[in-house]
Design an enzyme around this catalytic site. Structure first.
Site, PDB file in Angstrom:
ATOM      1  N   HIS A 226       0.816  -1.209   0.000  1.00  0.00           N
ATOM      2  CA  HIS A 226       0.000   0.000   0.000  1.00  0.00           C
ATOM      3  C   HIS A 226       0.852   1.262   0.000  1.00  0.00           C
ATOM      4  CE1 HIS A 226      -2.109   3.293   2.103  1.00  0.00           C
ATOM      5  NE2 HIS A 226      -3.168   2.878   1.425  1.00  0.00           N
ATOM      6  N   ARG A 229       3.764   2.360  -3.242  1.00  0.00           N
ATOM      7  CA  ARG A 229       3.356   2.781  -4.584  1.00  0.00           C
ATOM      8  C   ARG A 229       3.683   4.249  -4.839  1.00  0.00           C
ATOM      9  NH1 ARG A 229      -2.632  -0.074  -4.860  1.00  0.00           N
ATOM     10  NH2 ARG A 229      -1.882  -2.240  -4.876  1.00  0.00           N
ATOM     11  N   ASN A 338       5.807  12.169  17.255  1.00  0.00           N
ATOM     12  CA  ASN A 338       4.547  12.525  16.605  1.00  0.00           C
ATOM     13  C   ASN A 338       4.066  13.893  17.081  1.00  0.00           C
ATOM     14  OD1 ASN A 338       2.027  11.474  15.003  1.00  0.00           O
ATOM     15  ND2 ASN A 338       1.197  12.254  16.924  1.00  0.00           N
ATOM     16  N   ASP A 365       0.827  18.034  23.407  1.00  0.00           N
ATOM     17  CA  ASP A 365       1.330  19.133  22.581  1.00  0.00           C
ATOM     18  C   ASP A 365       0.291  20.257  22.558  1.00  0.00           C
ATOM     19  OD1 ASP A 365      -0.608  18.771  20.420  1.00  0.00           O
ATOM     20  OD2 ASP A 365       0.529  16.959  19.907  1.00  0.00           O
ATOM     21  N   ARG A 384      -3.690   8.862   8.264  1.00  0.00           N
ATOM     22  CA  ARG A 384      -3.400  10.277   8.421  1.00  0.00           C
ATOM     23  C   ARG A 384      -4.719  11.028   8.489  1.00  0.00           C
ATOM     24  NH1 ARG A 384       0.012   8.780   4.089  1.00  0.00           N
ATOM     25  NH2 ARG A 384       2.205   8.562   4.716  1.00  0.00           N
ATOM     26  N   LEU A 398       3.202   5.445  10.722  1.00  0.00           N
ATOM     27  CA  LEU A 398       3.419   4.203  11.466  1.00  0.00           C
ATOM     28  C   LEU A 398       3.871   4.426  12.912  1.00  0.00           C
ATOM     29  CD1 LEU A 398       5.137   1.837   8.897  1.00  0.00           C
ATOM     30  CD2 LEU A 398       2.974   1.462  10.061  1.00  0.00           C
ATOM     31  N   LEU A 400       2.549   5.993  15.651  1.00  0.00           N
ATOM     32  CA  LEU A 400       1.589   5.667  16.695  1.00  0.00           C
ATOM     33  C   LEU A 400       1.145   4.209  16.614  1.00  0.00           C
ATOM     34  CD1 LEU A 400      -0.638   8.886  16.812  1.00  0.00           C
ATOM     35  CD2 LEU A 400       1.270   8.232  18.281  1.00  0.00           C
TER      36      LEU A 400
END
Length: 436
Positions: A226, A229, A338, A365, A384, A398, A400
């Site tokens: 996935h 590409r 993150n 944050d 996302r 990836l 989290l």
């Protein structure tokens, strides 16, 4: 006979039958002999002999005939009494052949063609008492109506025993068949404590292990197919631009960025797969979480400084936890990174740890947060919130997901909530933490 249930049931029924017949024949053989035996049947015959002898000595042939007729009517057997030479004391017939037949004791009584004869001689040696059982009566005794409930109960107990032995085997067979056809969730879930239960639990553990490995492999293949590409397509375009000579430096920069992106993607995918593919191989030890948090925060400050963000660690007591230090470090680091990616410049990221029923690590944050309906989905691989958000931040979606799987391997939970402003991610580990 292919059914294990039928074999076990038939085996126990035949065993009971053979035992009953064997006991009867053994008792029958002990009726006669030179030495008296204290078996129930032998004692009965001895008592009848004493009664018949007393009747004969008291009332002669007539009273003996009455007594023997009583025995015949009650026992449904041929009852006779003879002198020492085998002469019938009532009819005068010679019964010596019956005495010899009784003393013969063949090895296989059921193979005899004549009737069964049971004999007992009195203590003085003057009299013989004989009981003659027709061969057809033996089976009728064994199938007498009064014995049928006992026989039925024996068969029922054999049935229940056979069923209890074969039912878990059938359950195991069903689970194995389902698992072999691709249903990786098939389990026996037996609660038995015997060997069959242990076998079922061994299969369940094996199935869990295989399911974990296959699921990790499939997820890895799907994730790679996935995610590769887009960067591969952009690489191809950048290569064509470099070949054409138009703004070659810009094309090479794009190739470098996409190569770095692919390298990061493969690295993180391998981390995820390695973590969940072999959880039993993880080494657990005592981890000082306060020290681990300090190292993670210190390492993150360099990246945060480049983005104009500050990372602070709230003071905490010494906290220890039994776990894998590398997985815990990776989980906390990914959550902190993150937060750095999405925190606005000149803001602060706060890291804290709390102890209570368990250990809770919080990372907050001051960014835009996440829509409420998508708070749980941010822990899914490659997810996302916005289509171009990960591309702008440099992440691959990836971080989290790796954190969640690392926490789950410690039987913990990870969750996110909007702190207004910002996003707060909390990692809760089970109640093994200790504050010093």
């Amino acid at each position: 006979m292919r059914s294990l249930f039928a074999r076990i049931l038939l085996w126990f029924v035949v065993t009971i039958g053979v035992t009953a017949v064997g006991l009867f024949l053994t008792a029958a053989v002990t009726f006669t002999g030179a030495q008296p035996r204290q078996t129930p049947f032998a004692l009965l015959v001895t008592l009848q002999l004493a009664e018949a002898r007393e009747a004969y000595e008291r009332g002669g042939q007539a009273e003996l005939a009455v007594k023997l007729e009583q025995y015949r009517s009650v026992l449904k057997l041929g009852a006779m009494m003879t002198d020492a030479n085998g002469r019938d004391l009532v009819s005068g017939e010679d019964r010596s052949d019956l005495i010899r037949a009784a003393l013969d004791r063949p090895r296989f009584p059921l193979m005899r063609q004549q009737n069964f004869v049971l004999a007992r001689q009195d203590d003085t040696g003057k009299y013989w008492f004989l009981l003659e059982l027709p061969r057809g009566r033996f089976l009728s005794w064994m199938t007498h109506p009064q014995f049928l409930p006992i026989l039925g109960l024996a068969v029922l107990l054999c049935y229940l025993l056979a069923y209890s032995l074969t039912r878990p085997v059938r359950s195991l067979q069903t689970a194995v068949d389902r698992f072999g056809q691709g249903d990786l969730t098939a389990r026996v879930q037996s609660e038995r404590s015997d060997e069959l239960g242990q076998l079922a639990r061994t299969f369940d553990r094996m199935a869990d292990r295989i399911q974990t490995l296959l699921t990790a492999e499939r997820r890895l293949l799907l994730d790679i197919s996935h995610e590769l590409r887009s960067p591969l397509a952009r690489l191809a375009i950048a290569v064509e631009l470099a070949r054409s000579g138009e703004d070659r430096n810009k094309a090479l920069d794009r190739i470098q960025r996409e190569s770095d992106r692919l390298n990061e993607l493969v690295s993180e995918l391998l981390q995820v797969t390695r973590a969940e593919g072999d959880p039993h191989s993880l080494a657990f030890e005592t981890v000082h979480l306060d020290e681990l948090l300090g190292v993670v925060v210190e390492d993150a400050r360099l990246e945060a400084g480049a983005r104009g963000v500050e990372v602070t660690l709230q003071p905490a007591e010494r906290v220890t936890f039994h776990g894998n230090p590398e997985l815990l470090r990776r989980a906390i680091e990914n959550v902190v990174r993150n937060a750095i990616r999405y925190a606005p410049p000149k803001t602060t990221i706060t890291v804290s740890v709390e102890t209570g029923a368990g250990v809770t690590i919080r990372v907050r944050d001051e960014g835009p947060g996440v829509p409420e309906g998508e708070l749980q989905r941010i822990f899914d691989p490659f997810y996302r919130v916005a289509p171009d958000r990960g591309r702008q931040s440099g992440g691959v979606g990836l971080g989290l997901a790796i954190a969640r799987r690392a926490v789950e391997l410690h039987q913990g939970t990870i969750a996110a909530r909007n702190a207004t402003p910002g996003l707060e991610v909390s990692i809760t580990l089970p109640g093994k933490g200790q504050a010093n």
